[in-house]
Design an enzyme around this catalytic site. Structure first.
Site, PDB file in Angstrom:
ATOM      1  N   ARG A  25       5.887  43.872 -38.998  1.00  0.00           N
ATOM      2  CA  ARG A  25       6.672  43.170 -37.972  1.00  0.00           C
ATOM      3  C   ARG A  25       7.676  44.102 -37.292  1.00  0.00           C
ATOM      4  O   ARG A  25       8.363  44.886 -37.962  1.00  0.00           O
ATOM      5  CB  ARG A  25       7.430  42.014 -38.630  1.00  0.00           C
ATOM      6  N   GLU A  63      16.899  48.543 -32.720  1.00  0.00           N
ATOM      7  CA  GLU A  63      16.462  48.680 -34.116  1.00  0.00           C
ATOM      8  C   GLU A  63      15.176  49.487 -34.141  1.00  0.00           C
ATOM      9  O   GLU A  63      14.612  49.825 -33.101  1.00  0.00           O
ATOM     10  CB  GLU A  63      16.258  47.298 -34.746  1.00  0.00           C
ATOM     11  N   HIS A 115      12.353  46.034 -46.263  1.00  0.00           N
ATOM     12  CA  HIS A 115      13.421  46.529 -45.391  1.00  0.00           C
ATOM     13  C   HIS A 115      13.873  47.871 -45.953  1.00  0.00           C
ATOM     14  O   HIS A 115      14.090  47.996 -47.161  1.00  0.00           O
ATOM     15  CB  HIS A 115      14.592  45.537 -45.358  1.00  0.00           C
ATOM     16  N   VAL A 130      15.393  28.602 -38.693  1.00  0.00           N
ATOM     17  CA  VAL A 130      15.321  28.605 -37.229  1.00  0.00           C
ATOM     18  C   VAL A 130      14.084  27.882 -36.709  1.00  0.00           C
ATOM     19  O   VAL A 130      14.162  27.101 -35.745  1.00  0.00           O
ATOM     20  CB  VAL A 130      15.412  30.052 -36.681  1.00  0.00           C
ATOM     21  N   ARG A 144       9.693  50.131 -39.118  1.00  0.00           N
ATOM     22  CA  ARG A 144      10.232  49.871 -40.450  1.00  0.00           C
ATOM     23  C   ARG A 144       9.307  50.308 -41.576  1.00  0.00           C
ATOM     24  O   ARG A 144       9.753  50.802 -42.611  1.00  0.00           O
ATOM     25  CB  ARG A 144      10.478  48.371 -40.529  1.00  0.00           C
ATOM     26  N   GLN A 156      20.553  39.548 -39.840  1.00  0.00           N
ATOM     27  CA  GLN A 156      21.702  40.283 -39.300  1.00  0.00           C
ATOM     28  C   GLN A 156      21.458  40.768 -37.874  1.00  0.00           C
ATOM     29  O   GLN A 156      22.101  40.347 -36.926  1.00  0.00           O
ATOM     30  CB  GLN A 156      22.038  41.470 -40.213  1.00  0.00           C
ATOM     31  N   GLY A 157      20.481  41.675 -37.740  1.00  0.00           N
ATOM     32  CA  GLY A 157      20.305  42.429 -36.495  1.00  0.00           C
ATOM     33  C   GLY A 157      20.367  41.597 -35.240  1.00  0.00           C
ATOM     34  O   GLY A 157      21.193  41.808 -34.357  1.00  0.00           O
ATOM     35  N   SER A 213      11.391  38.041 -35.583  1.00  0.00           N
ATOM     36  CA  SER A 213      11.097  36.808 -36.337  1.00  0.00           C
ATOM     37  C   SER A 213      11.956  35.626 -35.912  1.00  0.00           C
ATOM     38  O   SER A 213      11.458  34.499 -35.835  1.00  0.00           O
ATOM     39  CB  SER A 213      11.221  37.045 -37.836  1.00  0.00           C
ATOM     40  N   LEU A 214      13.248  35.839 -35.638  1.00  0.00           N
ATOM     41  CA  LEU A 214      14.037  34.728 -35.099  1.00  0.00           C
ATOM     42  C   LEU A 214      13.411  34.283 -33.778  1.00  0.00           C
ATOM     43  O   LEU A 214      13.322  33.094 -33.471  1.00  0.00           O
ATOM     44  CB  LEU A 214      15.501  35.138 -34.880  1.00  0.00           C
ATOM     45  N   HIS A 258      11.268  42.093 -47.883  1.00  0.00           N
ATOM     46  CA  HIS A 258      12.038  41.486 -46.800  1.00  0.00           C
ATOM     47  C   HIS A 258      11.290  40.399 -46.048  1.00  0.00           C
ATOM     48  O   HIS A 258      11.851  39.351 -45.757  1.00  0.00           O
ATOM     49  CB  HIS A 258      12.428  42.609 -45.833  1.00  0.00           C
ATOM     50  N   THR A 300      17.307  32.089 -42.773  1.00  0.00           N
ATOM     51  CA  THR A 300      17.785  32.372 -41.415  1.00  0.00           C
ATOM     52  C   THR A 300      19.228  32.863 -41.404  1.00  0.00           C
ATOM     53  O   THR A 300      19.576  33.811 -40.717  1.00  0.00           O
ATOM     54  CB  THR A 300      17.639  31.108 -40.535  1.00  0.00           C
ATOM     55  N   ARG A 301      20.059  32.224 -42.198  1.00  0.00           N
ATOM     56  CA  ARG A 301      21.480  32.586 -42.085  1.00  0.00           C
ATOM     57  C   ARG A 301      21.786  34.001 -42.566  1.00  0.00           C
ATOM     58  O   ARG A 301      22.868  34.530 -42.318  1.00  0.00           O
ATOM     59  CB  ARG A 301      22.348  31.569 -42.810  1.00  0.00           C
ATOM     60  N   GLU A 313       8.124  32.162 -40.620  1.00  0.00           N
ATOM     61  CA  GLU A 313       7.598  33.197 -41.520  1.00  0.00           C
ATOM     62  C   GLU A 313       6.389  32.714 -42.315  1.00  0.00           C
ATOM     63  O   GLU A 313       5.511  33.515 -42.647  1.00  0.00           O
ATOM     64  CB  GLU A 313       8.705  33.686 -42.461  1.00  0.00           C
TER      65      GLU A 313
END
Ligand code: SIN
Length: 537
Positions: free
Chosen positions: A384, A122, A238, A18, A287, A51-52, A389-390, A349, A47-48, A373
């Site tokens: 984080r 989240e 994670h 990203v 987290r 999920q969240g 992050s995205l 993670h 990146t791919r 990252e």
């Protein structure tokens, strides 16, 4: 071995996630000749797998209960005292515009019939503010849209070429990269600006949510180029990847935190709630708190199970449609989340630290920029906040491209002659051994004795090798990253965020500061003078 081929650009972007693709597209819009280089295929990055979603507060989404200020507050709380307030404010405030630009580039987010975007929650978030795509396939949609825009925009993409080392001018500015092509033939990419967007280093551990490309290459390259790193001891685990059996290796399927955000709870083999009484937010605590609580809980072996717990999502009615990626990963190992609690365990993670960079991507080295990252902007601090992050990649990717364009315009960076280059030699440890000792002694729950064991094992097992293949570049990067982490973790005699010491269990006021790492002339990562760290959060 000297370089056998050469290519030129104004800006070389390393990485196709990203942050890198966002930067490349913006730079292209600004008229720069951009070349994107990746060691694998364009969509092979991290990146791919996200999920969240993207955490963002957008005014046009009409949520009177939420605000940018609350998002900033949640980020600072999650970061456990080590965030850079200014960086947090800048990135989160820029978030809505960055997401709008991403949608203009073609990314499609899940929306309700009235057109407003669906939002989930989240860990650590005080509101439902995480926008998502394809249910739990947000990263895949972001990557798809950005790669398509890159190809459509005719931004050249050099796949299967690994960046080995920075090429510098006699005055020490970065002016290009030494790379190896898919056959191991060295070449030089020359440009006044090199932007590292190489992602993280989850492969430093045996079990991780990260794909095989996440080996810390950009961190190592930047340190060798003379940049500083910070907060490298804070590796986020994670709380919930799918448990597929004792001794899982490599990328483990993620079970997004949004499943807990929408009602699932963590239980042990006896059915007892794991997060009850641990934190006021219980299963939606930040987290670091959840991952550490699961680790402590597993160690007591409730019901005879000591290496995983369970995520009870049986009360969620629409798992197959709301979380199709998680649903299919569960199905592939014979779990039906509608009736079976999902076995889960924490896994490496995200690297909260990295190359010290401003939110505009500047590192301390002229010509070298970093985003995503691999960069340490101060957004994440010691832990984080989920789905930030995205967002960081979108915001800082754009800003870094604009910074490079501005630096070129004022002549701060310019095409330059570089010296003859050759493949460097660096300390390389055996990857399997490194992953085993890091997982055993430097994951969640560290102490002085264990960290010393890792240091000794790395010292005795490391051999200097010329970096003449992708595997060697990756192994050297993992070795350097592990040594940097051990140096910082040994020094930090407290527990804070993702850095949990079993011999120093409390947070200490005197440790409310980041530690900087630099490289010695012999290639050893060491802690830099604390005085240098004063300007870094
Ligand atoms: C998740 O979906 O739980 C991961 C999101 C993130 O790491 O930000």
């Amino acid at each position: 071995m000297a370089a056998r081929w050469e290519a030129r650009a104004d800006l070389i972007v390393v990485g196709t996630g990203v942050a890198g693709l966002t930067a490349a597209l913006r730079a292209r819009e600004l008229g720069l000749r951009v070349l994107v280089v990746t060691k694998a295929a364009g969509d092979d990055g991290n990146t791919r797998w996200a999920q969240g979603g993207v955490a963002v507060v957008m005014e046009d989404q009409h949520d009177p209960g939420d605000s940018v200020a609350k998002h900033i507050g949640d980020t600072l709380t999650a970061g456990a005292g080590l965030c850079d307030d200014a960086a947090v404010a800048a990135i989160i405030t820029d978030g809505p515009a960055a997401v709008a630009r991403l949608r203009e580039r073609g990314a499609v987010f899940d929306a309700k019939p009235d057109g407003l975007l669906e939002r989930t929650r989240e860990g650590g978030h005080s509101a439902f503010r995480v926008v998502h795509a394809g249910g739990d396939a947000t990263g895949a949609e972001v990557e798809r849209a950005l790669l398509k825009a890159t190809v459509d925009g005719r931004v050249p993409l050099l796949e299967n070429h690994i960046a080995v080392d920075a090429v510098k001018t006699p005055l020490g500015a970065v002016a290009g990269l030494l790379v190896l092509d898919g056959n191991g033939v060295p070449g030089v990419l020359t440009a006044p600006a090199v932007l590292l967007a190489t992602g993280g280093l989850g492969q430093m551990y045996q079990a991780t949510s990260n794909p095989s490309v996440a080996t810390g290459d950009g961190l190592a390259l930047a340190l060798r180029a003379g940049a500083l790193a910070a907060d490298v001891e804070f590796i986020q685990f994670h709380p919930t990847v799918l448990y597929t059996g004792r001794g899982a290796r490599g990328r483990c399927p993620l079970v997004t935190e949004a499943v807990r955000g929408e009602g699932a709870v963590l239980i042990d083999a006896t059915g007892a709630r794991v997060m009850k009484g641990v934190h006021p937010l219980e299963d939606l605590a930040p987290r670091d708190v959840v991952a550490a609580a699961i680790t402590r809980h597993m160690a007591t072996g409730p019901g005879g199970v000591d290496d995983h717990v369970f995520l009870d999502a049986t009360a969620l009615h629409d798992m197959a449609t709301r979380f199709p990626t998680v649903f299919s990963a569960c199905n592939s190992v014979g779990i039906d989340p509608a009736v079976d609690p999902i076995p889960v365990a924490p896994a490496a993670h995200f690297a909260c630290g990295g190359v010290v960079s401003t939110v505009d991507g500047r590192t301390g080295v002229t010509g070298l920029y970093a985003v995503g990252e691999v960069a340490r902007t101060g957004l994440h601090g010691a832990n984080r906040l989920a789905s930030n992050s995205l967002l960081e990649g979108l915001v800082c990717g754009t800003r870094a491209a604009e910074t490079v364009a501005a630096d070129l315009a004022i002549g701060l960076i310019a095409p330059a002659r570089t010296a003859e280059v050759s493949l460097p030699t660096a300390p390389v440890a055996d990857r399997d051994l490194l992953q085993r000792v890091m997982s055993r002694y430097a994951a969640i729950g560290r102490d002085a004795e264990g960290l010393a064991v890792v240091g000794s094992v790395l010292d005795v097992s490391t051999v200097d090798k010329q970096l003449e293949s992708r595997e060697l570049v990756e192994d050297a990067a993992l070795t350097m990253a592990a040594r940097a982490l051990i140096a910082a973790a040994q020094q930090r005699t407290e527990s804070r965020g993702c850095h949990v010491r079993t011999d120093f269990t409390e947070r200490s006021e005197s440790w409310q500061r980041s530690q900087l790492v630099r490289l010695t002339p012999t290639g050893q990562p060491v802690l830099a003078d604390p005085v240098l760290a004063e300007g870094v959060a």
